[in-house]
Design an enzyme around this catalytic site. Structure first.
Site, PDB file in Angstrom:
ATOM      1  N   HIS A  10       0.799  -1.229   0.000  1.00  0.00           N
ATOM      2  CA  HIS A  10       0.000   0.000   0.000  1.00  0.00           C
ATOM      3  C   HIS A  10       0.831   1.278   0.000  1.00  0.00           C
ATOM      4  O   HIS A  10       0.294   2.372  -0.173  1.00  0.00           O
ATOM      5  CB  HIS A  10      -1.051  -0.051   1.101  1.00  0.00           C
ATOM      6  CG  HIS A  10      -2.025  -1.155   0.809  1.00  0.00           C
ATOM      7  ND1 HIS A  10      -2.721  -1.220  -0.375  1.00  0.00           N
ATOM      8  CD2 HIS A  10      -2.345  -2.283   1.489  1.00  0.00           C
ATOM      9  CE1 HIS A  10      -3.464  -2.323  -0.404  1.00  0.00           C
ATOM     10  NE2 HIS A  10      -3.234  -2.989   0.718  1.00  0.00           N
ATOM     11  N   ARG A  45       0.732  -8.108  -8.500  1.00  0.00           N
ATOM     12  CA  ARG A  45      -0.562  -8.561  -9.034  1.00  0.00           C
ATOM     13  C   ARG A  45      -0.536  -8.563 -10.554  1.00  0.00           C
ATOM     14  O   ARG A  45       0.210  -7.793 -11.172  1.00  0.00           O
ATOM     15  CB  ARG A  45      -1.693  -7.650  -8.534  1.00  0.00           C
ATOM     16  CG  ARG A  45      -1.937  -7.757  -7.039  1.00  0.00           C
ATOM     17  CD  ARG A  45      -3.186  -6.976  -6.668  1.00  0.00           C
ATOM     18  NE  ARG A  45      -4.365  -7.635  -7.163  1.00  0.00           N
ATOM     19  CZ  ARG A  45      -5.190  -8.389  -6.438  1.00  0.00           C
ATOM     20  NH1 ARG A  45      -4.965  -8.570  -5.164  1.00  0.00           N
ATOM     21  NH2 ARG A  45      -6.231  -8.957  -6.982  1.00  0.00           N
ATOM     22  N   ARG A  49      -1.660  -3.262 -10.009  1.00  0.00           N
ATOM     23  CA  ARG A  49      -2.347  -2.093  -9.451  1.00  0.00           C
ATOM     24  C   ARG A  49      -1.515  -1.341  -8.416  1.00  0.00           C
ATOM     25  O   ARG A  49      -1.762  -0.186  -8.148  1.00  0.00           O
ATOM     26  CB  ARG A  49      -3.704  -2.482  -8.870  1.00  0.00           C
ATOM     27  CG  ARG A  49      -3.620  -3.301  -7.614  1.00  0.00           C
ATOM     28  CD  ARG A  49      -4.969  -3.443  -6.970  1.00  0.00           C
ATOM     29  NE  ARG A  49      -5.838  -4.327  -7.723  1.00  0.00           N
ATOM     30  CZ  ARG A  49      -6.814  -5.051  -7.150  1.00  0.00           C
ATOM     31  NH1 ARG A  49      -7.029  -4.945  -5.860  1.00  0.00           N
ATOM     32  NH2 ARG A  49      -7.565  -5.854  -7.854  1.00  0.00           N
TER      33      ARG A  49
HETATM   34  N1  PXP Z   1      -0.788 -12.444   3.590  1.00  0.00           N
HETATM   35  C1  PXP Z   1      -1.327 -12.589   2.361  1.00  0.00           C
HETATM   36  C2  PXP Z   1      -1.171 -13.897   1.667  1.00  0.00           C
HETATM   37  C3  PXP Z   1      -2.009 -11.525   1.733  1.00  0.00           C
HETATM   38  O1  PXP Z   1      -2.584 -11.687   0.541  1.00  0.00           O
HETATM   39  C4  PXP Z   1      -2.059 -10.280   2.393  1.00  0.00           C
HETATM   40  C5  PXP Z   1      -2.688  -9.104   1.700  1.00  0.00           C
HETATM   41  O2  PXP Z   1      -1.895  -8.703   0.644  1.00  0.00           O
HETATM   42  C6  PXP Z   1      -1.475 -10.178   3.667  1.00  0.00           C
HETATM   43  C7  PXP Z   1      -0.869 -11.284   4.245  1.00  0.00           C
HETATM   44  C8  PXP Z   1      -1.493  -8.899   4.430  1.00  0.00           C
HETATM   45  O3  PXP Z   1      -2.823  -8.552   4.719  1.00  0.00           O
HETATM   46  P1  PXP Z   1      -3.143  -7.137   5.346  1.00  0.00           P
HETATM   47  O4  PXP Z   1      -2.679  -6.111   4.363  1.00  0.00           O
HETATM   48  O5  PXP Z   1      -4.624  -7.176   5.531  1.00  0.00           O
HETATM   49  O6  PXP Z   1      -2.366  -7.063   6.626  1.00  0.00           O
END
Ligand code: PXP
Length: 237
Positions: A10, A45, A49
């Site tokens: 992010h 991805r 994105r």
């Molecule tokens: N583990 C996996 C396999 C994921 O797909 C994600 C999201 O990208 C995360 C962990 C981390 O999730 P969050 O961003 O909700 O902490």
């Protein structure tokens, strides 16, 4: 002590809001490492994105801990992973329209394809983790794919609306982790974990690593915002 992998997707989401150079996820990774995390996670991805191909090449060169590339099993992404050679690849299901990874891989349905992908990536020296729901049948099926690590999907637990539902899902995760370890698998967990719900998961003895992204990046903004405004005032007054 449970390990922490920080997902920096992010930071790139924010960069893509202006399609420029900043904020740079590679710089973010270096801050996470300086803070003591055990690995850096980024998801290339298919629609690019947030994280792009150049980011993962740069991350591979600069990450000093371990670089864990989250990825689908599409041929294009698998070929890129074989070239970039992250320390680890976490295979996840991917749908174009989803906001974030929904549900774990269905290994029972795609066992032969997953097996081939695991073989190809392992042949490139990459350790493989499979992102799955805390389901006994799925966990058993992992042992037939060649993967040695699983990441349990904590999304449902994180989204639980009531304490009793959360406790029930926590027990499910604990049972799944114990079952997976009894089969010789290394167990990680992640998705939707935050400053309120991560501790209970970290206490499950069989879970060796948590992968957390969104909540850390969100908190980072608020911890840093006051300093950022003060710096701008100093520059401009
Ligand atoms: N583990 C996996 C396999 C994921 O797909 C994600 C999201 O990208 C995360 C962990 C981390 O999730 P969050 O961003 O909700 O902490």
């Amino acid at each position: 002590m449970v390990k922490l992998g920080v997902n920096i997707d992010h930071i790139a989401t924010l960069r893509q809001a202006r399609k420029g150079q900043f904020p740079d996820p590679v710089y973010a990774a270096s801050i996470c490492e300086k803070a003591g995390c055990d690995s850096i996670v980024a998801h290339l991805r298919e629609d690019r994105r947030h994280i792009n191909d150049n980011d993962i090449r740069r991350l591979r060169q600069s990450v000093k801990t371990r670089f864990n590339l989250e990825m689908s099993i599409s041929a294009e992404i698998v070929d890129i992973a074989c070239l970039v050679k992250p320390h680890q690849a976490t295979l996840v299901p991917e749908k174009r329209k989803e906001l974030t990874t929904e549900g774990g891989l269905d290994i029972l349905k795609q066992k032969s394809k997953i097996k081939k992908v695991v073989k190809k990536l392992t042949g490139s020296g990459i350790e493989i983790s499979l992102f799955i729901d805390p389901d006994k049948k799925q966990i058993s099926a992992v042992t037939e794919t060649g993967a040695k690590i699983i990441e349990l999907h904590t999304g449902k637990y994180a989204a639980a609306k009531t304490q009793s539902q959360r406790n029930k899902l926590l027990q499910e995760l604990a049972k799944a982790a114990s079952f997976a370890q009894s089969l010789g698998l290394t167990v990680a967990a992640g998705h939707g974990l935050d400053y309120n719900n991560a501790q209970a998961i970290a206490k499950i003895p069989e879970i060796q690593e948590l992968n957390i992204g969104y909540s850390i990046i969100c908190r980072g903004i608020f911890i840093g915002l006051e300093t950022a405004v003060k710096e701008m005032l100093k520059h401009t007054r």
